[in-house]
Write an enzyme that holds these catalytic residues in place. Sequence first.
Site, short mmCIF file in Angstrom:
data_model
loop_
_atom_site.label_atom_id
_atom_site.label_comp_id
_atom_site.label_asym_id
_atom_site.label_seq_id
_atom_site.Cartn_x
_atom_site.Cartn_y
_atom_site.Cartn_z
N ARG A 46 -46.08 37.68 -26.92
CA ARG A 46 -45.56 37.51 -28.27
C ARG A 46 -44.90 38.83 -28.64
O ARG A 46 -45.56 39.87 -28.61
CB ARG A 46 -46.72 37.18 -29.22
CG ARG A 46 -46.37 37.15 -30.70
CD ARG A 46 -45.47 35.97 -31.00
NE ARG A 46 -45.44 35.63 -32.38
CZ ARG A 46 -44.75 36.28 -33.31
NH1 ARG A 46 -44.05 37.34 -33.00
NH2 ARG A 46 -44.77 35.88 -34.55
N GLU A 54 -39.08 29.07 -36.41
CA GLU A 54 -39.78 28.09 -35.57
C GLU A 54 -38.78 27.08 -35.00
O GLU A 54 -37.66 26.95 -35.49
CB GLU A 54 -40.85 27.37 -36.39
CG GLU A 54 -41.93 28.28 -36.92
CD GLU A 54 -42.80 28.88 -35.84
OE1 GLU A 54 -42.95 28.28 -34.76
OE2 GLU A 54 -43.36 29.97 -36.07
N ARG A 88 -52.19 35.49 -26.44
CA ARG A 88 -50.92 36.10 -26.03
C ARG A 88 -51.00 37.62 -26.20
O ARG A 88 -51.59 38.10 -27.17
CB ARG A 88 -49.77 35.57 -26.89
CG ARG A 88 -49.59 34.08 -26.81
CD ARG A 88 -48.52 33.60 -27.77
NE ARG A 88 -48.89 33.90 -29.15
CZ ARG A 88 -48.22 33.47 -30.22
NH1 ARG A 88 -47.13 32.75 -30.07
NH2 ARG A 88 -48.62 33.79 -31.43
#
Length: 178
Positions: A46, A54, A88
Amino acid sequence: MKILLASLLLAAACATGAELEGKVVGVSDGDTVTVLDASKTQHKIRLAGIDAPEKGQAFGQRAKENLSSLVFARPVRIEWTKEDRYGRKVAKVWVAEPGCTVPSCPKTLDAGLAQLTTGMAWWYRKYAREQSVEDRGRYEFAETEAKARRAGLWRDAEPIAPWDWRRSRRAPPRYEPG
């Protein structure tokens, strides 16, 4: 005992910062990539300091495409200090400049900063304290300049930050009488 020691070593590596090198084998969206390291282990990454639109949001696909053009199938260096709640690694992703075509090119382009500069992400102020003072300044400046140029998502009359968009998509809590 071995598990405890391994956990402590991982925590120490995360606290002080860790690096890995690999090749980007997947781009999930405008701020998340998958990196394959030399031992063929995949790492979800990330990008630190940014939040991109998004997938279902305006500019979500363009943000993904822009990040792909920068990093997909290219060697990268990952600098990370923590993992998020999804496992992540939250990291800076360094890649060679797009015009460089030889493997020996230095990895000098911060992909997250590039996303901000092109107007494909917001600076994630909520996590600014996790950035160095220098990075905070660079990221804030890049976002401010992208807004002033009306680059990328800043072309929209009223761009909606991803954190607000996600909140608006959550179902309201249901009332259940007692």
